[in-house]
Scaffold this motif. Structure first.
Motif, PDB file in Angstrom:
ATOM      1  N   LEU A 111       4.185   6.137   2.281  1.00  0.00           N
ATOM      2  CA  LEU A 111       4.735   6.142   3.624  1.00  0.00           C
ATOM      3  C   LEU A 111       5.081   4.724   4.084  1.00  0.00           C
ATOM      4  O   LEU A 111       6.108   4.496   4.735  1.00  0.00           O
ATOM      5  N   ARG A 112       4.227   3.765   3.727  1.00  0.00           N
ATOM      6  CA  ARG A 112       4.512   2.375   4.119  1.00  0.00           C
ATOM      7  C   ARG A 112       5.710   1.813   3.350  1.00  0.00           C
ATOM      8  O   ARG A 112       6.553   1.111   3.908  1.00  0.00           O
ATOM      9  N   LEU A 113       5.797   2.111   2.050  1.00  0.00           N
ATOM     10  CA  LEU A 113       6.950   1.650   1.273  1.00  0.00           C
ATOM     11  C   LEU A 113       8.237   2.299   1.781  1.00  0.00           C
ATOM     12  O   LEU A 113       9.293   1.658   1.854  1.00  0.00           O
ATOM     13  N   LEU A 114       8.141   3.578   2.145  1.00  0.00           N
ATOM     14  CA  LEU A 114       9.308   4.271   2.685  1.00  0.00           C
ATOM     15  C   LEU A 114       9.733   3.651   4.014  1.00  0.00           C
ATOM     16  O   LEU A 114      10.932   3.494   4.285  1.00  0.00           O
ATOM     17  N   ALA A 115       8.754   3.281   4.833  1.00  0.00           N
ATOM     18  CA  ALA A 115       9.060   2.626   6.097  1.00  0.00           C
ATOM     19  C   ALA A 115       9.768   1.296   5.865  1.00  0.00           C
ATOM     20  O   ALA A 115      10.732   0.955   6.564  1.00  0.00           O
ATOM     21  N   LEU A 116       9.318   0.547   4.862  1.00  0.00           N
ATOM     22  CA  LEU A 116       9.938  -0.737   4.540  1.00  0.00           C
ATOM     23  C   LEU A 116      11.396  -0.531   4.103  1.00  0.00           C
ATOM     24  O   LEU A 116      12.301  -1.262   4.533  1.00  0.00           O
ATOM     25  N   LEU A 147      12.396   2.825  13.148  1.00  0.00           N
ATOM     26  CA  LEU A 147      11.545   1.705  13.578  1.00  0.00           C
ATOM     27  C   LEU A 147      10.211   2.215  14.129  1.00  0.00           C
ATOM     28  O   LEU A 147       9.153   1.605  13.891  1.00  0.00           O
ATOM     29  N   ALA A 148      10.246   3.340  14.850  1.00  0.00           N
ATOM     30  CA  ALA A 148       8.985   3.931  15.321  1.00  0.00           C
ATOM     31  C   ALA A 148       8.138   4.381  14.141  1.00  0.00           C
ATOM     32  O   ALA A 148       6.908   4.197  14.128  1.00  0.00           O
ATOM     33  N   PHE A 149       8.787   4.969  13.135  1.00  0.00           N
ATOM     34  CA  PHE A 149       8.090   5.389  11.917  1.00  0.00           C
ATOM     35  C   PHE A 149       7.413   4.195  11.255  1.00  0.00           C
ATOM     36  O   PHE A 149       6.244   4.280  10.835  1.00  0.00           O
ATOM     37  N   ALA A 150       8.145   3.083  11.165  1.00  0.00           N
ATOM     38  CA  ALA A 150       7.576   1.886  10.523  1.00  0.00           C
ATOM     39  C   ALA A 150       6.363   1.378  11.291  1.00  0.00           C
ATOM     40  O   ALA A 150       5.343   0.987  10.689  1.00  0.00           O
ATOM     41  N   ARG A 155       0.609   0.470  11.271  1.00  0.00           N
ATOM     42  CA  ARG A 155      -0.552   0.288  12.144  1.00  0.00           C
ATOM     43  C   ARG A 155      -1.424   1.519  12.278  1.00  0.00           C
ATOM     44  O   ARG A 155      -2.594   1.416  12.668  1.00  0.00           O
ATOM     45  N   GLY A 156      -0.877   2.701  11.967  1.00  0.00           N
ATOM     46  CA  GLY A 156      -1.614   3.933  12.246  1.00  0.00           C
ATOM     47  C   GLY A 156      -2.237   4.603  11.044  1.00  0.00           C
ATOM     48  O   GLY A 156      -2.826   5.679  11.184  1.00  0.00           O
ATOM     49  N   LEU A 157      -2.103   3.998   9.849  1.00  0.00           N
ATOM     50  CA  LEU A 157      -2.723   4.569   8.655  1.00  0.00           C
ATOM     51  C   LEU A 157      -3.865   3.682   8.182  1.00  0.00           C
ATOM     52  O   LEU A 157      -3.809   2.459   8.322  1.00  0.00           O
ATOM     53  N   PRO A 158      -4.894   4.272   7.581  1.00  0.00           N
ATOM     54  CA  PRO A 158      -6.059   3.482   7.164  1.00  0.00           C
ATOM     55  C   PRO A 158      -5.796   2.737   5.855  1.00  0.00           C
ATOM     56  O   PRO A 158      -4.857   3.033   5.123  1.00  0.00           O
ATOM     57  N   ALA A 160      -5.663  -0.762   3.081  1.00  0.00           N
ATOM     58  CA  ALA A 160      -4.839  -1.954   2.875  1.00  0.00           C
ATOM     59  C   ALA A 160      -3.364  -1.620   3.059  1.00  0.00           C
ATOM     60  O   ALA A 160      -2.914  -0.505   2.786  1.00  0.00           O
ATOM     61  N   LEU A 161      -2.606  -2.613   3.507  1.00  0.00           N
ATOM     62  CA  LEU A 161      -1.199  -2.382   3.800  1.00  0.00           C
ATOM     63  C   LEU A 161      -0.363  -2.169   2.555  1.00  0.00           C
ATOM     64  O   LEU A 161       0.628  -1.441   2.587  1.00  0.00           O
ATOM     65  N   LEU A 162      -0.729  -2.801   1.442  1.00  0.00           N
ATOM     66  CA  LEU A 162       0.027  -2.677   0.207  1.00  0.00           C
ATOM     67  C   LEU A 162      -0.817  -2.009  -0.864  1.00  0.00           C
ATOM     68  O   LEU A 162      -2.058  -2.079  -0.826  1.00  0.00           O
ATOM     69  N   PRO A 163      -0.184  -1.342  -1.837  1.00  0.00           N
ATOM     70  CA  PRO A 163      -0.952  -0.728  -2.932  1.00  0.00           C
ATOM     71  C   PRO A 163      -1.786  -1.778  -3.661  1.00  0.00           C
ATOM     72  O   PRO A 163      -1.324  -2.894  -3.933  1.00  0.00           O
TER      73      PRO A 163
END
Length: 466
Positions: A111-116, A147-150, A155-158, A160-163
């Motif tokens: 989800l974070r990579l998709l947001a990026l 942008l809201a998704f990103a 900020r809303g997922l538990p 580390a930010l990167l794999p």
């Protein structure tokens, strides 16, 4: 006595639920944009074609959007749907794994990579729209959702930010796998979606040897005409929808009563006695006018000698210099009025048609400074041009163009007449008439399908004044 292992803390799901909703909304908006695109390609008007500056159609017909569709097989709206469906799939996996007590890291990372990727795409598309000089309302809605998704994903997922080490394999497996499935599913509707028309796509290549255009009162030096085509061969090269459209317009043309010219031409491409006489009114910032000018420039290169004349008149969509439109603008000379006056002042110049085409080619970046730069780049010096643009004679000629257009109850630009009859701004029809030497009963026209009844998609809706 052994102690029980502590119960693991529940995985938070609020962020994933928000991402699921945002993914669904983005997908729904992409579907809406795709439906609007199909409406546009079918010749209809879209809900977001509000004005020349607030207009999704300009973005969807841009060279960038066409290149994406041509290369990937799906329009940009289809890519938005691929992104939205992938987001929905990853958010659903996150929620399912959280409920089953499995690790949610592959879904969260995806989800974070998709947001990026979404933020990067938004930046590219926003730059393209800015360079075109338009605002696309539905695109702005997509930008806001992405942008809201990103923001929620980062900020809303538990976790580390990167794999982390060892997580990339599962992350890419699920993220790329879902994206590929969605992309493949879009191929069939994507390839069935008509592509944006390309200027001169129906014409053969043009030779590049310089030659003088015969019979022009304001001659440029165009390319040498290619070997003459035949009407039979031209019609045989067109797809069924183009043939049907030509049949519909031809029926309209035959049924119309030609009107005598109200004024003599001030400048003309081709001989005055050409069997096909095109008279057109345009506005410098109208995208449909730009397409018409580009198509006519190509037809002029292909037209057999003596078969075509073109007369260009102005209908600026600005009340500052057009009494048919309310004046809501500033006192300073607007770009539309500057371009109209400059074009009038170039009439009679040997490079009139070349400079006019350059003005339309620069439409996306056209302002008053650019108008003056282009208009004075040829045979008319800038001091002479500036003096002409403020002369009463020029203003009178522009008023004459407006009054002339009003005789045909102009509803928008471009307005096109062929031999005194109003027709849609169709390059294919004009070229067919040129090859037929203006004869609507040419034998090759008998191969066309029967015309549809008026109101069945063959009428021409003028592009409304802003």
């Amino acid at each position: 006595m052994s102690k029980k292992a502590p119960t693991p803390a529940p995985v938070p799901t609020r962020g994933a639920l928000a991402l699921l909703v945002l993914g669904i909304l983005t997908s729904a908006l992409a579907v809406y944009q795709w439906v609007e695109l199909l409406t546009l390609r079918a010749g209809g008007s879209t809900s977001c074609g509000i004005s020349e500056h607030v207009n999704c159609e300009t973005v969807w017909n841009s060279d960038f959007a066409s290149a994406v569709h041509d290369t990937l097989g799906v329009p940009i709206a289809g890519l938005g749907l691929v992104w939205g469906l992938t987001a929905v799939g990853l958010a659903a996996l996150y929620l399912a794994w959280a409920k089953a007590g499995r690790t949610v890291r592959p879904a969260a990372n995806g989800l974070r990579l998709l947001a990026l990727a979404g933020v990067g795409s938004v930046a590219v598309f926003a730059i393209v729209s800015a360079r075109l000089g338009v605002v696309c309302p539905t695109c702005m809605g997509t930008y806001a959702l992405v942008l809201a998704f990103a923001g929620v994903a980062w900020r809303g997922l538990p976790g580390a930010l990167l794999p982390q080490a060892g997580e990339w394999g599962d992350t890419l497996k699920w993220t790329v796998g879902l994206a590929i499935v969605a992309f493949v599913a879009m191929q069939m509707p994507g390839r069935a979606t008509p592509h944006a028309p390309k200027a001169g796509a129906f014409l053969p290549p043009v030779a590049s040897t310089p030659a003088t255009s015969p019979g022009t009162s304001s001659p440029d030096v165009p390319s040498a005409p290619p070997p003459p085509a035949t009407l039979e061969a031209f019609l045989a090269s067109l797809p069924p929808d183009q043939l049907q459209f030509i049949s519909d317009v031809l029926a309209m043309y035959r049924a119309a009563t030609p009107k005598l010219a109200a004024y003599s031409p001030r400048t003309l491409f081709g001989p005055a006695d050409a069997p096909v006489k095109v008279l057109e009114w345009t506005d410098s910032k109208c995208p449909h006018c730009k397409a018409l000018v580009e198509e006519l420039a190509l037809i002029k290169k292909h037209a057999p000698a003596g078969m075509l004349s073109v007369e260009a008149r102005q209908f600026p969509l600005d009340g500052q210099c057009n009494p048919a439109i309310p004046n809501r603008g500033p006192d300073a000379l607007s770009v539309r009025c500057a371009a109209a006056r400059a074009t009038v002042c170039l009439e009679g110049a040997k490079d009139f048609w070349t400079l006019r085409e350059k003005l339309f080619a620069a439409q996306a970046f056209l302002d008053t400074d650019k108008v003056m730069e282009i208009a004075s780049s040829g045979s008319v010096a800038r001091p002479q041009l500036e003096a002409c643009m403020s002369a009463p004679e020029t203003i009178g000629k522009l008023r004459q163009d407006v009054e002339y257009a009003l005789k045909y109850n102009i509803q928008g630009t471009p307005l096109v007449l062929v031999n005194g009859r109003e027709v849609p701004p169709s390059a294919a029809f004009i070229y067919a008439m040129v090859l037929a030497a203006g004869n609507t009963n040419a034998p090759a026209f008998a191969t066309l399908p029967p015309p549809r009844a008026r109101g069945a998609g063959n009428g021409h809706e003028g592009h409304a004044h802003p």
